[in-house]
Design a protein around this motif. Structure first.
Motif, PDB file in Angstrom:
ATOM      1  N   HIS A  85      -3.757   5.626   2.141  1.00  0.00           N
ATOM      2  CA  HIS A  85      -3.276   5.137   0.841  1.00  0.00           C
ATOM      3  C   HIS A  85      -2.651   6.311   0.078  1.00  0.00           C
ATOM      4  CE1 HIS A  85      -3.160   3.456  -3.191  1.00  0.00           C
ATOM      5  NE2 HIS A  85      -3.284   2.264  -2.629  1.00  0.00           N
ATOM      6  N   PRO A  86      -1.515   6.086  -0.573  1.00  0.00           N
ATOM      7  CA  PRO A  86      -0.859   7.186  -1.291  1.00  0.00           C
ATOM      8  C   PRO A  86      -1.754   7.866  -2.332  1.00  0.00           C
ATOM      9  CG  PRO A  86       0.663   5.358  -1.052  1.00  0.00           C
ATOM     10  CD  PRO A  86      -0.679   4.861  -0.553  1.00  0.00           C
ATOM     11  N   TYR A  87      -2.668   7.124  -2.959  1.00  0.00           N
ATOM     12  CA  TYR A  87      -3.554   7.756  -3.942  1.00  0.00           C
ATOM     13  C   TYR A  87      -4.516   8.717  -3.250  1.00  0.00           C
ATOM     14  CZ  TYR A  87      -6.963   8.331  -7.699  1.00  0.00           C
ATOM     15  OH  TYR A  87      -7.804   8.863  -8.643  1.00  0.00           O
ATOM     16  N   ARG A 127       2.833   5.217 -10.274  1.00  0.00           N
ATOM     17  CA  ARG A 127       2.664   6.636  -9.934  1.00  0.00           C
ATOM     18  C   ARG A 127       2.945   6.907  -8.448  1.00  0.00           C
ATOM     19  NH1 ARG A 127      -3.103   8.382 -11.951  1.00  0.00           N
ATOM     20  NH2 ARG A 127      -2.106  10.423 -12.105  1.00  0.00           N
ATOM     21  N   CYS A 128       3.328   5.881  -7.736  1.00  0.00           N
ATOM     22  CA  CYS A 128       3.429   5.996  -6.284  1.00  0.00           C
ATOM     23  C   CYS A 128       4.822   6.455  -5.870  1.00  0.00           C
ATOM     24  CB  CYS A 128       3.114   4.651  -5.631  1.00  0.00           C
ATOM     25  SG  CYS A 128       3.174   4.714  -3.828  1.00  0.00           S
ATOM     26  N   ARG A 129       4.899   7.522  -5.127  1.00  0.00           N
ATOM     27  CA  ARG A 129       6.213   8.022  -4.689  1.00  0.00           C
ATOM     28  C   ARG A 129       6.778   7.236  -3.524  1.00  0.00           C
ATOM     29  NH1 ARG A 129       5.568  13.544  -1.552  1.00  0.00           N
ATOM     30  NH2 ARG A 129       3.690  13.174  -0.363  1.00  0.00           N
ATOM     31  N   TYR A 130       5.999   6.285  -2.991  1.00  0.00           N
ATOM     32  CA  TYR A 130       6.477   5.457  -1.880  1.00  0.00           C
ATOM     33  C   TYR A 130       6.834   4.037  -2.350  1.00  0.00           C
ATOM     34  CZ  TYR A 130       4.115   9.152   0.766  1.00  0.00           C
ATOM     35  OH  TYR A 130       3.700  10.358   1.264  1.00  0.00           O
ATOM     36  N   ARG A 131       6.803   3.807  -3.634  1.00  0.00           N
ATOM     37  CA  ARG A 131       6.993   2.452  -4.179  1.00  0.00           C
ATOM     38  C   ARG A 131       8.305   1.833  -3.696  1.00  0.00           C
ATOM     39  NH1 ARG A 131       6.668   1.344 -10.674  1.00  0.00           N
ATOM     40  NH2 ARG A 131       6.439  -0.923 -10.617  1.00  0.00           N
ATOM     41  N   LYS A 132       8.214   0.564  -3.320  1.00  0.00           N
ATOM     42  CA  LYS A 132       9.399  -0.191  -2.899  1.00  0.00           C
ATOM     43  C   LYS A 132       9.431  -1.491  -3.721  1.00  0.00           C
ATOM     44  CE  LYS A 132       8.332   1.145   1.895  1.00  0.00           C
ATOM     45  NZ  LYS A 132       9.101   2.346   2.136  1.00  0.00           N
ATOM     46  N   ARG A 139      -0.045  -8.449  -5.134  1.00  0.00           N
ATOM     47  CA  ARG A 139      -1.118  -7.458  -5.096  1.00  0.00           C
ATOM     48  C   ARG A 139      -1.499  -7.166  -3.639  1.00  0.00           C
ATOM     49  NH1 ARG A 139      -6.508  -7.150  -8.544  1.00  0.00           N
ATOM     50  NH2 ARG A 139      -8.054  -7.229  -6.899  1.00  0.00           N
ATOM     51  N   PRO A 140      -1.524  -5.904  -3.249  1.00  0.00           N
ATOM     52  CA  PRO A 140      -1.871  -5.612  -1.854  1.00  0.00           C
ATOM     53  C   PRO A 140      -3.352  -5.854  -1.583  1.00  0.00           C
ATOM     54  CG  PRO A 140      -1.525  -3.571  -3.081  1.00  0.00           C
ATOM     55  CD  PRO A 140      -1.187  -4.683  -4.007  1.00  0.00           C
ATOM     56  N   PRO A 141      -3.670  -6.682  -0.590  1.00  0.00           N
ATOM     57  CA  PRO A 141      -5.080  -6.920  -0.272  1.00  0.00           C
ATOM     58  C   PRO A 141      -5.669  -5.732   0.487  1.00  0.00           C
ATOM     59  CG  PRO A 141      -3.690  -8.089   1.287  1.00  0.00           C
ATOM     60  CD  PRO A 141      -2.769  -7.431   0.303  1.00  0.00           C
ATOM     61  N   HIS A 154       0.618  -2.369   0.806  1.00  0.00           N
ATOM     62  CA  HIS A 154       1.464  -3.240   1.625  1.00  0.00           C
ATOM     63  C   HIS A 154       2.021  -2.521   2.847  1.00  0.00           C
ATOM     64  CE1 HIS A 154       1.325  -6.565  -1.079  1.00  0.00           C
ATOM     65  NE2 HIS A 154       1.905  -5.929  -2.076  1.00  0.00           N
ATOM     66  N   PHE A 155       2.230  -1.224   2.732  1.00  0.00           N
ATOM     67  CA  PHE A 155       2.970  -0.536   3.784  1.00  0.00           C
ATOM     68  C   PHE A 155       2.121   0.380   4.658  1.00  0.00           C
ATOM     69  CE2 PHE A 155       5.985  -1.829   0.586  1.00  0.00           C
ATOM     70  CZ  PHE A 155       6.909  -2.498   1.368  1.00  0.00           C
ATOM     71  N   ALA A 156       0.839   0.458   4.398  1.00  0.00           N
ATOM     72  CA  ALA A 156      -0.033   1.235   5.294  1.00  0.00           C
ATOM     73  C   ALA A 156      -0.143   0.491   6.611  1.00  0.00           C
ATOM     74  CB  ALA A 156      -1.424   1.396   4.656  1.00  0.00           C
ATOM     75  N   ASN A 158       2.304   2.519   7.666  1.00  0.00           N
ATOM     76  CA  ASN A 158       3.658   2.896   8.073  1.00  0.00           C
ATOM     77  C   ASN A 158       4.424   3.690   7.022  1.00  0.00           C
ATOM     78  OD1 ASN A 158       3.308   1.404  10.517  1.00  0.00           O
ATOM     79  ND2 ASN A 158       3.617  -0.473   9.340  1.00  0.00           N
ATOM     80  N   LEU A 159       3.700   4.376   6.140  1.00  0.00           N
ATOM     81  CA  LEU A 159       4.372   5.154   5.116  1.00  0.00           C
ATOM     82  C   LEU A 159       4.689   6.571   5.580  1.00  0.00           C
ATOM     83  CD1 LEU A 159       2.426   4.077   1.923  1.00  0.00           C
ATOM     84  CD2 LEU A 159       4.823   3.636   2.432  1.00  0.00           C
ATOM     85  N   GLY A 160       4.070   6.961   6.698  1.00  0.00           N
ATOM     86  CA  GLY A 160       4.284   8.338   7.186  1.00  0.00           C
ATOM     87  C   GLY A 160       3.666   9.355   6.263  1.00  0.00           C
TER      88      GLY A 160
HETATM   89  S1  SF4 Z   1       1.683  -1.102  -2.251  1.00  0.00           S
HETATM   90 FE1  SF4 Z   1       3.529   0.075  -2.682  1.00  0.00          FE
HETATM   91  S2  SF4 Z   1       3.212   0.992  -4.716  1.00  0.00           S
HETATM   92 FE2  SF4 Z   1       1.214   0.328  -3.938  1.00  0.00          FE
HETATM   93  S3  SF4 Z   1       0.349   2.133  -2.944  1.00  0.00           S
HETATM   94 FE3  SF4 Z   1       1.431   0.952  -1.342  1.00  0.00          FE
HETATM   95  S4  SF4 Z   1       3.530   1.842  -1.298  1.00  0.00           S
HETATM   96 FE4  SF4 Z   1       2.554   2.509  -3.210  1.00  0.00          FE
END
Ligand code: SF4
Length: 165
Positions: A85-87, A127-132, A139-141, A154-156, A158-160
């Motif tokens: 997770h980016p956080y 605050r997320c630098r990977y935001r799309k 809401r990501p489950p 949503h993208f874990a 695969n965010l690298g």
């Molecule tokens: S769902 Fe999007 S904004 Fe939220 S943590 Fe993942 S990449 Fe970042």
């Protein structure tokens, strides 16, 4: 306080920031006391802390929370070695490491949302630098990505994320 809490022989001891503002010697004594009680009484311990060193040394599982919600959880070794997770990645990047002297630590831009603030579907999105764009749709489950390792993104995976080792 810890001994009072343990006197009733609970199955679970919740220790909320038990070592905050203590020097390292007293901190070690407190954590050793908790470990000893845990072993002698066979209880589980839920340790709430911001200290990643304590987390790495003392826990078998970790749950990372943001805005009141678990955003990543799993075996401590797995989460610390491969944050998804980016956080979590941002928290680990902010920890000084050997060999990084003289370099700037990366910080997480912005601030956590207020208690009564209406958050985006993904509360970390501002605050997320990977935001799309898709991040603002739902809401990501919390999903299991690998055995026992769950992530609310949503993208874990695969965010690298470069993560931390
Ligand atoms: S769902 Fe999007 S904004 Fe939220 S943590 Fe993942 S990449 Fe970042």
């Amino acid at each position: 306080m810890i001994l009072i809490a343990a006197a009733s022989e609970p199955e679970l001891l919740i220790a909320d920031e038990p070592t905050t503002a203590l020097d390292v010697t007293v901190q070690a004594q407190i954590l050793e006391l908790v470990d000893r009680l845990k072993g002698e009484m066979g209880m589980s311990v839920l340790l709430i802390t911001h200290d990643m060193g304590v987390v790495a040394e003392r826990s078998s599982r970790i749950a990372v929370m943001y805005a009141g919600r678990i955003v990543e959880s799993g075996p401590t070794a797995s989460v610390l070695a491969r944050p998804l997770h980016p956080y979590t990645e941002g928290l680990l990047d902010a920890v000084p490491r050997p060999g990084t002297r003289g370099t700037r630590l990366r910080t997480i831009e912005g601030s956590p949302p207020g208690l009564f603030t209406q958050t985006a579907p993904c509360a970390f999105a501002p605050r997320c630098r990977y935001r799309k764009p898709e991040c603002d749709a739902a809401r990501p489950p919390l999903r299991e990505i690998e055995p026992g390792h769950e992530v609310a993104c949503h993208f874990a995976p695969n965010l690298g994320l470069k993560g931390a080792s």
